[in-house]
Scaffold this active site. Structure first.
Site, PDB file in Angstrom:
ATOM      1  N   ASP A 326      -1.309   0.269   6.696  1.00 50.65           N
ATOM      2  CA  ASP A 326      -0.533   0.537   5.482  1.00 50.65           C
ATOM      3  C   ASP A 326       0.895   0.992   5.749  1.00 50.65           C
ATOM      4  O   ASP A 326       1.757   0.878   4.875  1.00 50.65           O
ATOM      5  CB  ASP A 326      -1.254   1.581   4.627  1.00 50.65           C
ATOM      6  N   VAL A 407      -0.898   1.975  -2.534  1.00 53.17           N
ATOM      7  CA  VAL A 407      -1.000   0.805  -1.668  1.00 53.17           C
ATOM      8  C   VAL A 407      -2.091  -0.090  -2.255  1.00 53.17           C
ATOM      9  O   VAL A 407      -3.271   0.057  -1.956  1.00 53.17           O
ATOM     10  CB  VAL A 407      -1.331   1.202  -0.218  1.00 53.17           C
ATOM     11  N   TYR A 410      -5.544   1.606  -3.530  1.00 51.33           N
ATOM     12  CA  TYR A 410      -5.662   3.011  -3.126  1.00 51.33           C
ATOM     13  C   TYR A 410      -4.379   3.779  -3.404  1.00 51.33           C
ATOM     14  O   TYR A 410      -3.274   3.234  -3.358  1.00 51.33           O
ATOM     15  CB  TYR A 410      -6.000   3.120  -1.636  1.00 51.33           C
ATOM     16  N   TYR A 412      -2.450   7.444  -2.153  1.00 48.12           N
ATOM     17  CA  TYR A 412      -2.442   8.484  -1.131  1.00 48.12           C
ATOM     18  C   TYR A 412      -1.400   9.537  -1.483  1.00 48.12           C
ATOM     19  O   TYR A 412      -0.351   9.227  -2.047  1.00 48.12           O
ATOM     20  CB  TYR A 412      -2.100   7.906   0.244  1.00 48.12           C
ATOM     21  N   ASP A 472       6.677  15.496  17.336  1.00 49.36           N
ATOM     22  CA  ASP A 472       7.587  15.769  18.448  1.00 49.36           C
ATOM     23  C   ASP A 472       7.740  17.285  18.567  1.00 49.36           C
ATOM     24  O   ASP A 472       8.546  17.902  17.875  1.00 49.36           O
ATOM     25  CB  ASP A 472       8.928  15.082  18.187  1.00 49.36           C
ATOM     26  N   HIS A 624     -15.846   6.325   4.618  1.00 49.16           N
ATOM     27  CA  HIS A 624     -16.141   6.314   3.181  1.00 49.16           C
ATOM     28  C   HIS A 624     -17.324   5.381   2.902  1.00 49.16           C
ATOM     29  O   HIS A 624     -17.207   4.155   3.006  1.00 49.16           O
ATOM     30  CB  HIS A 624     -14.910   5.857   2.400  1.00 49.16           C
TER      31      HIS A 624
END
Length: 664
Positions: A326, A407, A410, A412, A472, A624
């Site tokens: 995605d 997306v 779905y 998020y 990082d 899931h």
């Protein structure tokens, strides 16, 4: 009378001056803020400049598009040593795709000099899908005789009642080839009179589209399968009788918020950081520091969602190809959705805009796609002291920086959560609509190993969601090392006669290959990023610890193509020596890519990790197995992890918080 006219004229002039001044002041405030730091996002003007330079310097065709335009991040050392008085370079990074020749290029443009700093072709690379290709795929499929015949076989003659969704090609079969092609998979849904077409997949029909040739590359029809004709719309009118609403709950900050925003810098409590909305990665953090009262201490230089993969677990090829990346295949950040106060975030929050570029290289503003708010989350710390019979307690305040993205089916939410105890939490929310399979079944049968029946004619296929984060780390500076902590019970012996001894072992991970690790619940395994060049008050290196939350393993088996392509998901922890161009766990171009890209490639040279500038990569997953309660829109599922201080502070950093202000 003359004096009165003069006075009236003077008054009018003053009013005109004031109105003009106010108007010019409004115009001044309407202008974009001055670019005062190298990590400021590109402005609309800078995007226009970058595109103009590329078009002027290179003879692009009218089919050329720009799948990605973003800030070319400046040299890390220069950013760390930057002071407001210093001048700095502004560069844009562009991905250019020439459809006519099926070639991908990367460009770097110097904004100030308006020159092309770099131009290189990336062989065999397919950038993320772009908006016009979804419409192109629909037109190609709907005009194809094979597809039309398949629809008629299912009693569908009005092709406008069919919704075509375009996916990246995913896993190709042995007889398929993507060489020289730009492919997508077209899925069909019957939308009829109900707008929630996801409830009515036209099962068994799969068209693979060659986007550049403008034709169907391959077509599959595995036979007619019934699809749901029920109304699964979830608007208020369709739902019928509603639950009794809870009583009004107001979240107020009458004295204003505790956070402060300057440009793209946010400060709150002892935290300070920068943010940027990246068209690929979404919400990115930079230069996260903590003020311990004596000095400002770095924790993270850059933190971002690096890649996602969503493998579906049905062996039928119409499903087996579905392994969505995605971030890299669809540009996750560009799919950000506008949020609403009191809905997506609490009413005491603040919503911010972001500037991006479309595939034509034109800048546009995405409204209300970044949310920031404070929230209460129970107790921060407490002890009831029996000697004084006094309750010592502090409330837990958190700062949340968030975005949402849709997306396809779905949704998020990506949340960066700052805690008063010095920890930083990364939480992903999963919601939206389960991608379902059409079925003749009306009741749950014994043959349910690949998923579960959610409703009549609607089958939820088993699948997983894996998120990889690139962190990082600069814990008190850049000379960092990584340590693995394992806990174990000691055996019964003369030294442990009651069998209750618990021992902790710290193991340094000294090279990149040695630092490819997995969770181990039996040993409560965690990882520390420490700075051996510094010492805390106890004489040990200050560190931040990766504290995993709920997780799972990657179920595709050894030898599977998706396991080879999504190598980053096969292990939970990776650590690499910092390289500025190693940004994506699944590789720079996961669309139609070859296996082994990204993290497996980054660690191939097995660089040392002791006292180095290192990057921590963490993969967390969700398995899931759909349930009826996930339909038609699934309740939010949360998965998270924390970066928590270990020896970074000499005591609880929140111990000296004042008592909460009482409301009378």
């Amino acid at each position: 009378m003359i004096k009165k006219l003069r006075f009236f004229s003077l008054a009018i002039a003053i009013i005109i001056f004031i109105v003009g001044a106010l108007g010019s002041r409004e115009m001044l405030f309407a202008q974009p803020p001055a670019i005062s730091h190298p990590l400021t996002a590109l402005t609309s003007a800078e995007i226009n400049t970058a595109v103009s330079v590329v078009k002027k310097d290179k003879n692009l065709t009218d089919k050329a598009v720009f799948p990605l335009i973003t800030l070319q991040e400046p040299d890390k050392k220069k950013v760390i040593n930057f002071t407001p008085a210093k001048s700095f370079q502004r560069q844009a990074f562009l991905v250019v795709y020439e459809r006519k020749t099926n070639q991908t290029y990367e460009a770097v443009v110097d904004i100030k000099t308006q020159t092309l700093s770099s131009w290189k072709q990336i062989p065999n690379a397919q950038p993320a899908l772009i908006n016009p290709e979804y419409d192109l795929a629909r037109e190609i499929v709907q005009s194809d005789p094979q597809w039309q015949a398949a629809m008629k076989k299912r009693g569908i003659t009005d092709f406008e009642k069919v919704k075509i969704n375009c996916w990246a090609s995913g896993i190709l079969t042995d007889i398929e080839t993507a060489k020289g092609k730009r492919l997508c998979r077209a899925l069909s849904y019957y939308k009829g009179k109900h707008w929630n077409y996801f409830a009515s997949p036209i099962e068994g029909v799969l068209a693979t589209v060659d986007l550049n040739a403008g034709k169907i590359d391959s077509f599959i029809d595995n036979g007619v399968v019934p699809f749901s004709q029920q109304n699964w719309n979830y608007d208020i009118q369709s739902l019928g009788k509603l639950l009794s609403p809870p009583k009004l709950l107001k979240i107020l900050q009458p004295q204003g918020t505790s956070f402060r925003i300057r440009g793209n810098t946010i400060s709150w409590q002892s935290w300070n950081f920068r943010y940027l909305m990246h068209p690929r990665s979404g919400l990115v953090l930079y230069q996260v520091t903590y003020d311990d009262g004596e000095k400002i201490r770095p924790v993270l230089y850059r933190a971002s969602l690096s890649e996602m993969v969503v493998p579906y677990g049905h062996p039928n090829f119409n499903w087996a190809f579905r392994n969505a990346f995605d971030v890299g295949e669809y540009n996750f950040g560009s799919l950000a959705t506008s949020m609403e106060l009191g809905k997506d975030i609490p009413e005491n929050g603040l919503l911010l805009n972001a500037v991006m570029a479309n595939e034509q290289g034109e800048p546009y503003e995405m409204p209300k796609v970044i949310g920031i708010y404070e929230r209460d989350n129970g107790m921060l710390w407490k002890h009831y002291e029996y000697n004084t019979q006094k309750n010592y307690v502090r409330r837990n305040r958190e700062l949340v920086l968030t975005m949402t993205a849709a997306v396809d089916n779905y949704d998020y939410s990506l949340n960066w959560i700052f805690h008063q105890d010095g920890s930083l939490e990364i939480e992903n929310d999963l919601t939206g609509i389960v991608l379902v399979q059409g079925t003749a079944a009306e009741k749950q049968s014994e043959d349910n190993s690949y998923g579960r029946l959610l409703a009549k004619n609607i089958f939820g296929v088993n699948h997983q969601h894996f998120f990889n984060y690139r962190l990082d780390m600069d814990v008190d500076g850049q000379a960092n090392s990584v340590m693995e902590m394992n806990v174990q019970a000691l055996p019964l012996d003369n030294h442990n006669s009651l069998g209750n001894a618990i021992a902790v072992t710290d193991t340094p991970l000294t090279t990149e290959k040695a630092a490819v690790r997995d969770l181990d619940m039996k040993h409560s395994r965690e990882w520390m990023i420490a700075n051996a060049n510094r010492q805390n008050t106890l004489g040990t290196p200050p560190a931040y610890m990766l504290m995993p939350g709920a997780n799972t393993v990657f179920f595709p088996v050894e030898g599977s193509k998706i396991r080879e392509k999504a190598g980053f998901a096969t292990h939970h922890v990776w650590v690499t020596k910092y390289q500025p161009n190693e940004l994506y766990a699944g590789g720079d171009y996961p669309n139609q890519t070859q296996p082994g890209k990204g993290l497996p490639q980054y660690i191939a040279n097995d660089e040392p990790l002791t006292g180095e500038d290192i990057v921590l990569w963490y993969t967390m997953g969700v398995t899931h197995i759909p349930r009826p309660e996930d339909w038609p829109v699934m309740p939010t599922h949360r998965v998270s992890f924390k970066l928590a201080p270990r020896g970074f502070f000499s005591r609880n950093p929140a111990i000296n918080l004042p008592e909460p202000i009482s409301v009378k």
